[in-house]
Write a protein that holds these residues in place. Structure first.
Motif, PDB file in Angstrom:
ATOM      1  N   ASP A   1      -4.678  10.796  -5.666  1.00 15.22           N
ATOM      2  CA  ASP A   1      -4.457  10.455  -7.075  1.00 15.22           C
ATOM      3  C   ASP A   1      -3.036  10.795  -7.499  1.00 15.22           C
ATOM      4  O   ASP A   1      -2.402  10.047  -8.251  1.00 15.22           O
ATOM      5  N   SER A   2      -2.534  11.927  -7.021  1.00 14.27           N
ATOM      6  CA  SER A   2      -1.182  12.353  -7.383  1.00 14.27           C
ATOM      7  C   SER A   2      -0.132  11.405  -6.811  1.00 14.27           C
ATOM      8  O   SER A   2       0.825  11.031  -7.491  1.00 14.27           O
TER       9      SER A   2
ATOM     10  N   ILE B   1       2.516   8.495  -8.847  1.00 16.00           N
ATOM     11  CA  ILE B   1       3.970   8.437  -8.682  1.00 16.00           C
ATOM     12  C   ILE B   1       4.418   7.075  -8.153  1.00 16.00           C
ATOM     13  O   ILE B   1       5.388   6.484  -8.650  1.00 16.00           O
ATOM     14  N   LEU B   2       3.710   6.548  -7.165  1.00 15.64           N
ATOM     15  CA  LEU B   2       4.162   5.337  -6.476  1.00 15.64           C
ATOM     16  C   LEU B   2       3.560   4.049  -7.014  1.00 15.64           C
ATOM     17  O   LEU B   2       4.045   2.967  -6.673  1.00 15.64           O
ATOM     18  N   ASN B   3       2.498   4.132  -7.820  1.00 19.04           N
ATOM     19  CA  ASN B   3       1.943   2.916  -8.397  1.00 19.04           C
ATOM     20  C   ASN B   3       2.949   2.293  -9.359  1.00 19.04           C
ATOM     21  O   ASN B   3       3.548   2.983 -10.176  1.00 19.04           O
ATOM     22  N   PHE B   4       3.115   1.003  -9.243  1.00 22.72           N
ATOM     23  CA  PHE B   4       4.065   0.293 -10.087  1.00 22.72           C
ATOM     24  C   PHE B   4       3.424  -1.005 -10.559  1.00 22.72           C
ATOM     25  O   PHE B   4       2.817  -1.729  -9.777  1.00 22.72           O
TER      26      PHE B   4
ATOM     27  N   ASP C   1       0.837  -1.199   0.000  1.00 20.94           N
ATOM     28  CA  ASP C   1       0.000   0.000   0.000  1.00 20.94           C
ATOM     29  C   ASP C   1       0.873   1.250   0.000  1.00 20.94           C
ATOM     30  O   ASP C   1       2.098   1.195   0.162  1.00 20.94           O
ATOM     31  N   LEU C   2       0.235   2.394  -0.191  1.00 15.65           N
ATOM     32  CA  LEU C   2       0.976   3.643  -0.381  1.00 15.65           C
ATOM     33  C   LEU C   2       1.826   4.013   0.831  1.00 15.65           C
ATOM     34  O   LEU C   2       2.943   4.516   0.674  1.00 15.65           O
ATOM     35  N   GLN C   3       1.320   3.776   2.010  1.00 16.90           N
ATOM     36  CA  GLN C   3       2.075   4.175   3.197  1.00 16.90           C
ATOM     37  C   GLN C   3       3.358   3.366   3.333  1.00 16.90           C
ATOM     38  O   GLN C   3       4.424   3.916   3.634  1.00 16.90           O
TER      39      GLN C   3
END
Length: 319
Positions: free
Chosen positions: A181-182, A186-189, A108-110
């Motif tokens: 969303d921003s 950036i971090l979605n891979f 997850d993003l965190q």
């Protein structure tokens, strides 16, 4: 990323390492890695090609000598990332490469934000001067004065105690407060590009939701999930459970937002089922279906999943 590397770095001496029973010269090299890492054949084949391009040897290992090549050392970010993929002898096995990139895809993003912070300065607080140098590399075409201005603004926002350095907690809190969303952009891979991933998921049986370690909920009938439902229908609870099992380790907060749930709602699900993120997602999806009634259509949920980067899960709803 350092504290997380133990979850994906596999030593060749490990008794369960793929290299113990396979080799690039053997026909089972790709399939053995796909089974061990729970990636698809298509994903493993794509990453094997990349690993070879990086300069791995005939045993499927990236040696310390290979990692000194200009293509892997000219970019400081690539160099720092690869540092966390190494085993104790300084090498990178193909299995570790796969597991590390899968980690980058599913966390997850965190967790990704914490991993990013640890990569920037080996997990230590980041002094202002170092952060400015990092920003100069991220924005090489910007004037030094502009980079300094952005750095000052960032530190004024994050370094509230005026220490002149960024602490991990403050950094993560600030990033997570940015527009979601921003941050995701950036971090979605993804190991496979979306169009390729969609075609693979549609055509290969290995993308069935029957995964290693998957445990269906009590009362679940496999026959109820065979074949996708028409997009105009309301998805069944077993299908929602399939989706929850697929996405619960990812950043499902954004999906909940897209379905009309607020931060307090999401916190409530986490409090209701503190030991099961899959149950948190499943309950959220069931509540969405109950709230929307006939409007809780498969195509609506499918679109929400796609828009939040969970294409593989959305294909469970495709006609």
């Amino acid at each position: 990323m350092g504290v997380y590397s133990s979850s994906f770095v596999i030593s060749p001496q490990n008794s369960s390492a793929v290299s113990k029973y396979s080799h690039p010269s053997k026909a089972n090299w790709i399939t053995a890695h796909a089974i061990a890492t729970e990636l698809s054949i298509a994903e493993v084949e794509r990453l094997w090609l990349r690993f070879q391009q990086m300069g791995c040897n005939q045993d499927g290992v990236l040696t310390t000598e290979a990692m000194m090549s200009p293509s892997l050392t000219s970019d400081v970010f690539v160099k720092n990332i690869l540092k966390y993929f190494k085993t104790q002898d300084g090498k990178i096995t193909f299995e570790t490469f796969l597991r590390a990139l899968k980690w980058c895809e599913v966390q997850d993003l965190q967790v990704k934000t914490r991993g990013l912070f640890q990569m920037l300065n080996n997990g230590n607080p980041i002094p202002k001067e170092l952060f400015q140098r990092i920003m100069s590399r991220v924005y090489p075409n910007d004037r030094p004065e502009e980079v300094q201005r952005v750095t000052n603004i960032f530190f004024k926002t994050v370094d509230k105690r005026g220490k002149g350095q960024l602490e991990e907690g403050d950094f993560v809190q600030t990033v997570m407060a940015l527009p979601r969303d921003s941050v995701m952009s950036i971090l979605n891979f993804h190991i496979l590009p979306e169009n390729m991933r969609e075609n693979v998921h549609r055509n290969l049986p290995e993308f069935s939701s029957r995964q290693v370690g998957y445990s269906p909920a009590p009362g679940f009938s496999p026959m109820s999930a065979v074949g996708p439902e028409p997009s105009s229908q309301v998805p069944s609870d077993p299908i929602l459970n399939e989706i929850a099992q697929r996405i619960h380790r990812r950043d499902w907060d954004l999906l909940a937002n897209r379905l009309g749930f607020m931060a307090d709602d999401i916190d409530n699900y986490r409090q209701m089922y503190p030991s099961s993120s899959a149950q948190q997602v499943f309950q959220m999806l069931k509540d969405w279906k109950s709230r929307e009634g006939r409007q809780a259509r498969s195509d609506v949920l499918e679109r929400a999943l796609r828009n939040t980067g969970m294409t593989d899960a959305s294909l469970l709803l495709s006609p």
